[in-house]
Structures are given as structure tokens and as C-alpha cells.
Design an enzyme around this catalytic site. Structure first.
Site, PDB file in Angstrom:
ATOM      1  N   HIS A 155      23.097  75.514  70.091  1.00  0.00           N
ATOM      2  CA  HIS A 155      24.346  74.877  70.555  1.00  0.00           C
ATOM      3  C   HIS A 155      24.340  73.372  70.311  1.00  0.00           C
ATOM      4  CE1 HIS A 155      24.845  78.669  72.846  1.00  0.00           C
ATOM      5  NE2 HIS A 155      23.565  78.495  73.125  1.00  0.00           N
ATOM      6  N   SER A 276      30.759  50.849  51.656  1.00  0.00           N
ATOM      7  CA  SER A 276      32.169  50.760  52.030  1.00  0.00           C
ATOM      8  C   SER A 276      32.766  49.515  51.388  1.00  0.00           C
ATOM      9  CB  SER A 276      32.279  50.663  53.551  1.00  0.00           C
ATOM     10  OG  SER A 276      33.495  50.046  53.916  1.00  0.00           O
ATOM     11  N   LYS A 282      27.805  49.290  55.953  1.00  0.00           N
ATOM     12  CA  LYS A 282      27.813  50.745  55.790  1.00  0.00           C
ATOM     13  C   LYS A 282      26.961  51.245  54.645  1.00  0.00           C
ATOM     14  CE  LYS A 282      30.514  53.354  57.336  1.00  0.00           C
ATOM     15  NZ  LYS A 282      31.306  54.083  58.249  1.00  0.00           N
ATOM     16  N   GLU A 289      28.363  64.792  51.973  1.00  0.00           N
ATOM     17  CA  GLU A 289      29.737  65.129  52.372  1.00  0.00           C
ATOM     18  C   GLU A 289      30.491  65.836  51.241  1.00  0.00           C
ATOM     19  OE1 GLU A 289      31.434  61.437  53.751  1.00  0.00           O
ATOM     20  OE2 GLU A 289      29.973  61.286  55.367  1.00  0.00           O
TER      21      GLU A 289
END
Ligand code: ARG
Length: 458
Positions: A155, A276, A282, A289
């Protein structure tokens, strides 16, 4: 040049030609198309349907076409309907009369079925190799991290301690099954459709066993109508590819979490990260992704082809041409993702102390603390309750079970002694789990050895 102009009195509408044509994508299997044709005429000569001069001229012509496409002197052009028409037209241009006999005893229906199978077979081999390279990297990481403790989750809540080797071992199993699925598909599809003709075989005395053996199939297909309209193997392949993507996507999801500021379990290498345009601090896990994102596209191909096939009466129908773009795209997508994903995890750094601290701070040893009581005669249900109270106490004090003083333990149960700390240490918790498949060092080492043998043998 058209292969079928004879019975027509009008030119094809240009939009119809464009809509119908497949050459922009089926040129991908020009090589398989030519090798299939060479096998076909070799069989025709053996059966005395072509003379050996005719066969030799055709084979030389086809080999010339193959070379010229590969060295860039022959461009595949869009005025042809498909790669089959292109090769045949070019052959006739090169060698004249004998070229017109190439298509004897054959239809584009069995030809395209053959080409697609030959192409798929080659791609299955390439996919299998890429999966193996990925598994070699996973195996290396497993071997280096039998002692790297980390929380195991259920979980997405910390559950029990495991090791990084154990966690990566789970993916090793997934990719092992993926390879085995590809092998199954290869074996099941490896029957040659050549000779099925348009749908009903041919009146020529073709030796289909011989064509099949020339092209390294296990034999010919047994029903000519099925031969030209079977796309099951592509559906199976797309399903296997979807599963590979699902596995990589889950792995990527974990890596994205682990690479975040909140976890900091891993650091993706600079060479596999992106920045970024506005936020200078970043460093983004774009590759992970994208792999996760492209999963949808591969699932889409599976659903598309299933849907395309569902209403098609026997035998060949043009709908089936739709199998190509989506299959090519899915194969290329999975190959690209496998290569990048492998590079990403191969260069990734693991933050051992943070992983261990995280396992410790999440009460992942609570089950072992309960087991300690059970070993001292306390029934499990009571032990569960006692440890629950201790966990609550630790949460209030913001400490781990390992840091709670013995007096506090004893206040709740007199059974506890000094050896509780040893019993719930991360090392003990993991090392006591030595059944087959568990994270304990001994169990893990056996699996790692077995995996090394698997990688050597397959
Ligand atoms: N481009 C076609 C395909 O991919 C080749 C077969 C054409 N056959 C036909 N009967 N029109 O399916």
C-alpha cells in the site's frame, strides 16, 4: 507500375491511391520481402516451374535490388502501392522477361503474410537480446546489493525490511517471464504461409515444405485461408510488448519516487536526466516518465489490432494492412524504451544509508518484534497488540523501536530482555528470512547464482 491494371479502364483517383498505398511503411520489410522472393523462386526451380536460367536471373536481380537499397543508390518511391509492387517492378526493369515470372504461384496475400512473419521473427530476436542486456544490469545490481537494506512496501506504506537485491530480483523475474513469452510466440508462429496463394492454394505443384525449410520455419501452415488471414501472432506479440511496458512502467514509477527529494533512495545520472527552462535547481527524471508514458501507446496498438480483426470475414481483407504501422511503432517504441531504461539504471547511484534509515524509521521491524514475543510464549494476537502499543509510544516520542529504552518495553510486557534489540535489528530481520525467494542473504545468494546460470544459458 500497377500489378493489377489489366481489368481497369480508368486511372485510379490520386486520393484513392494515397489512401490505399502502404509503401510509406511496409518498405520497412524490404529485406524480408526480397529474401522471401528468393526462397520462392528457388522452390519454383526445384519444382521445374522455372528454368535454372530464369531462377538465376531473378535471384541476381533481387540481390542487386537489396544491395542498391542498402547502399542508398535505389530509393523506394511513393508511386508504387507497396513494397511488393516496388520490388517486382524494379526487377522487371532490371532483368526484363524472367522478372515477370517472380509472382508465379504466389499472391500478395501470402507474400505479405510471409514478410510480416519474417520481420516479426527478427524483431523478437532483437527484443529478446535487449531484455537480456537489461537483465544483466539488474543482475549486477543484485549481486552488489545483497546487504543494502531498504523498506519493502505494501500500500506504499513501509511494511517489512528487504534488500535492494531482493527488490530488483522481483523485476528480474518479470523480465524472465517476458523473454519466455517471446519464445512461446516465436515457436507458435514459426510456420510458413508461403504457397497459400490468395486464399485457396495454387494449382502449381509447389513444395511448401521446401520453401518453409529454406526460410527456417518449422514447416508450412496447414490451412491456406487461415494462412493469409492469421494475425494472432501479432496480437500475441503486442500483448507481450504491453506486458514488458507494464513492467518497465512500474519500475519507472518506483524510480521516479525514489529519485524524488522525499525519498532520495537513488540519484539518476546527469546523463539520463533533464533540466527545467525556468527552475535552475531542477533535475528531472524525464526518461523514466517517458517510458511510463509510452506504455499507453503500446497498449493502444494491442487494442487497435484486436478491434481491427474482430469483424473480418475469411480470408484476406484490406483491413489487415492496418496491422503494420501499429506493430512497427510498438516494436520500435519498446526497443527504444528497453535500451534507454537499461542505460538509466546502469548509471543510477543508490543511496544506501538513506534506504537503510528509511527502513529503520518506518517500524518495518514491528512484525519481528511481535515474533520475538511469540518465541517467548506469548500468543501472536496478544503480541500484535503489545507491539502496536509500543509503536504508538514510539510515534509519540518520534523514535524507532530500536531506540526505545528497555524499561519502556518492560512496562508493557515483562517478557522483553536486552536481546530484543538484536532480534529487531535490520540485519537480523532480513537475515532470518531465508526460505526460497526471501531476502535473507543465503537465500538471495542462491538465487543470484541461479540467475547467473540462466543468463549464461539463454
Ligand atoms: N499492402 C497489403 C497489406 O499489407 C498487401 C496485400 C495486398 N493484397 C491485396 N489483396 N490487396 O495487406
Amino acid at each position: 507500375m500497377k500489378l493489377w491494371g489489366g481489368r481497369f479502364t480508368k486511372e485510379t483517383n490520386q486520393l484513392v491511391h494515397n489512401f490505399n498505398a502502404s509503401i510509406s511503411y511496409d518498405q520497412k520489410f524490404y529485406k524480408q520481402d526480397i529474401l522471401g522472393s528468393i526462397a520462392h523462386v528457388t522452390m519454383l526451380e526445384k519444382q521445374a516451374i522455372l528454368t535454372s536460367e530464369e531462377k538465376d536471373a531473378i535471384v541476381r536481380g533481387l540481390q542487386g535490388i537489396l544491395e542498391d537499397i542498402e547502399n542508398g543508390t535505389l530509393k523506394i518511391t511513393a508511386e508504387h502501392e507497396d513494397i511488393h509492387s516496388f520490388v517486382e517492378a524494379n526487377l522487371i526493369e532490371r532483368i526484363g522477361e524472367p522478372g515477370k515470372k517472380l509472382h508465379t504461384g504466389r499472391s500478395r496475400n501470402d507474400q505479405v503474410a510471409l514478410d510480416m512473419k519474417l520481420y516479426t521473427r527478427d524483431e523478437i530476436v532483437a527484443l529478446n537480446d535487449l531484455l537480456k542486456s537489461l537483465m544483466v544490469v539488474i543482475h549486477r545490481i543484485m549481486s552488489e546489493h545483497v546487504n543494502t537494506f531498504m523498506p519493502g512496501f505494501t500500500h506504499l506504506q513501509k511494511a517489512q525490511p528487504v534488500t535492494l537485491a531482493h527488490h530488483f530480483g522481483a523485476y528480474f523475474e518479470m523480465f524472465r517471464r517476458d523473454r519466455s513469452r517471446l519464445r512461446d510466440i516465436y515457436d507458435r508462429m514459426n510456420y510458413c504461409p508461403l504457397g497459400a496463394g490468395a486464399l485457396a492454394g495454387t494449382t502449381y505443384p509447389l513444395d511448401r515444405n521446401y520453401s518453409a525449410s529454406l526460410l527456417k520455419f518449422d514447416g508450412p501452415t496447414f490451412n491456406s485461408m487461415d494462412s493469409v488471414s492469421d494475425r494472432d501472432y501479432l496480437i500475441e506479440l503486442l500483448s507481450a510488448l504491453s506486458t514488458i511496458m507494464m513492467h518497465m512502467s512500474r519500475f519507472c514509477e518506483e524510480i521516479i519516487l525514489w529519485n524524488s527529494n522525499e525519498y532520495r533512495f537513488v540519484e539518476i545520472d546527469d546523463s539520463y536526466s533533464t533540466g527545467s527552462s525556468i527552475m535552475p535547481q531542477k533535475k528531472n527524471p524525464d526518461i523514466a516518465e517517458l517510458v511510463r508514458g509510452k506504455t499507453g501507446r503500446v497498449y493502444g496498438a494491442l487494442i487497435s489490432l484486436l478491434t481491427t480483426m474482430k469483424g473480418i470475414p475469411l480470408a484476406y481483407n484490406k483491413d489487415m494492412q492496418e496491422d503494420k504501422e501499429l506493430t512497427f511503432d510498438a516494436i520500435d517504441t519498446v526497443k527504444g524504451c528497453l535500451a534507454l531504461f537499461t542505460g538509466m539504471i546502469d548509471t543510477m547511484k543508490f543511496n544506501k544509508p538513506i534506504m537503510e534509515a528509511s527502513a529503520k524509521n518506518g517500524f518495518t521491524n514491528a512484525t519481528d518484534a511481535a515474533d520475538y514475543l511469540v518465541n517467548h510464549g506469548v500468543p501472536f494476537r496478544d503480541a500484535h497488540g503489545i507491539i502496536g502499543q509500543l509503536v504508538l509510544l514510539c510515534i509519540e516520542k518520534n523514535i524507532a523501536l530500536d531506540d526505545l529504552p528497555l524499561e519502556e518495553y518492560k512496562k508493557i510486557s515483562p517478557v522483553f530482555e536486552e536481546d530484543i534489540y538484536e532480534a529487531i535489528s535490520m540485519k537480523t530481520c532480513v537475515e532470518k528470512r531465508n526460505t526460497i525467494g526471501a531476502p535473507g542473504m543465503e537465500a538471495m545468494k542462491k538465487i543470484i547464482t541461479a540467475n547467473a546460470v540462466y543468463l549464461e544459458e539463454s
